[in-house]
Design a protein around this motif. Structure first.
Motif, PDB file in Angstrom:
ATOM      1  N   LEU A   6       0.830  -1.200   0.000  1.00 20.73           N
ATOM      2  CA  LEU A   6       0.000   0.000   0.000  1.00 20.73           C
ATOM      3  C   LEU A   6       0.869   1.256   0.000  1.00 20.73           C
ATOM      4  O   LEU A   6       0.594   2.207  -0.730  1.00 20.73           O
ATOM      5  CB  LEU A   6      -0.940   0.011   1.203  1.00 20.73           C
ATOM      6  N   LEU A  10       0.646   4.055  -2.970  1.00 21.07           N
ATOM      7  CA  LEU A  10       0.312   5.435  -2.643  1.00 21.07           C
ATOM      8  C   LEU A  10       1.523   6.364  -2.668  1.00 21.07           C
ATOM      9  O   LEU A  10       1.375   7.571  -2.535  1.00 21.07           O
ATOM     10  CB  LEU A  10      -0.341   5.501  -1.258  1.00 21.07           C
ATOM     11  N   ASN A  11       2.697   5.792  -2.843  1.00 24.55           N
ATOM     12  CA  ASN A  11       3.944   6.550  -2.812  1.00 24.55           C
ATOM     13  C   ASN A  11       4.089   7.299  -1.487  1.00 24.55           C
ATOM     14  O   ASN A  11       4.482   8.461  -1.442  1.00 24.55           O
ATOM     15  CB  ASN A  11       4.039   7.511  -3.998  1.00 24.55           C
ATOM     16  N   ALA A  12       3.739   6.616  -0.413  1.00 27.52           N
ATOM     17  CA  ALA A  12       3.834   7.208   0.925  1.00 27.52           C
ATOM     18  C   ALA A  12       5.288   7.256   1.360  1.00 27.52           C
ATOM     19  O   ALA A  12       6.002   6.270   1.259  1.00 27.52           O
ATOM     20  CB  ALA A  12       3.017   6.366   1.906  1.00 27.52           C
ATOM     21  N   PHE A  19      -4.435   9.889   3.352  1.00 27.89           N
ATOM     22  CA  PHE A  19      -4.896   9.644   1.985  1.00 27.89           C
ATOM     23  C   PHE A  19      -6.398   9.445   2.016  1.00 27.89           C
ATOM     24  O   PHE A  19      -6.906   8.670   2.822  1.00 27.89           O
ATOM     25  CB  PHE A  19      -4.253   8.383   1.403  1.00 27.89           C
ATOM     26  N   LEU A  21      -9.424   8.276  -0.546  1.00 17.99           N
ATOM     27  CA  LEU A  21      -9.668   7.660  -1.841  1.00 17.99           C
ATOM     28  C   LEU A  21     -11.147   7.721  -2.167  1.00 17.99           C
ATOM     29  O   LEU A  21     -11.993   7.615  -1.270  1.00 17.99           O
ATOM     30  CB  LEU A  21      -9.212   6.198  -1.828  1.00 17.99           C
ATOM     31  N   VAL A  27      -6.834   8.437  -5.452  1.00 17.30           N
ATOM     32  CA  VAL A  27      -6.510   9.353  -4.357  1.00 17.30           C
ATOM     33  C   VAL A  27      -7.090  10.720  -4.693  1.00 17.30           C
ATOM     34  O   VAL A  27      -6.777  11.304  -5.727  1.00 17.30           O
ATOM     35  CB  VAL A  27      -4.983   9.454  -4.144  1.00 17.30           C
ATOM     36  N   TYR A  30      -4.388  14.064  -0.478  1.00 15.29           N
ATOM     37  CA  TYR A  30      -3.165  13.524   0.103  1.00 15.29           C
ATOM     38  C   TYR A  30      -2.465  14.642   0.839  1.00 15.29           C
ATOM     39  O   TYR A  30      -2.347  15.752   0.336  1.00 15.29           O
ATOM     40  CB  TYR A  30      -2.233  12.979  -0.987  1.00 15.29           C
TER      41      TYR A  30
END
Length: 82
Positions: A6, A10-12, A19, A21, A27, A30
């Motif tokens: 995840l 989500l490029n967390a 986030f 959604l 998304v 953010y």
């Protein structure tokens, strides 16, 4: 999320980050949870502005999310490999 799937999707990379959604999984918000920044001047009694609450309210009313991104304030983390 032991495998970080995840976080990767989500490029967390900053914690905390929020986030939101939509029903399709896209998304639509953010960033920072609210405008409280943890610092030496942090005051728990200060009224804060909740960015995520605003985004949720706008989304549930069918409105365009006015501010879909707010720079998250926190610590950078790397995705771990277990």
């Amino acid at each position: 999320d032991v495998s970080n799937e995840l976080a990767k999707v989500l490029n967390a990379n900053i914690t905390p980050s929020v986030f939101l959604l939509d029903t399709s999984g896209a998304v639509i918000y953010y960033g920072a949870l609210d405008d409280k920044e943890m610092s030496v001047e942090f005051s728990p009694n200060k009224k804060s502005k909740s960015y995520i609450d605003e985004a949720i309210n706008q989304y549930t009313k069918g409105e365009i999310i006015i501010q879909p991104y707010k720079v998250p304030v926190g610590c950078v983390f790397r995705q771990f490999q277990f």
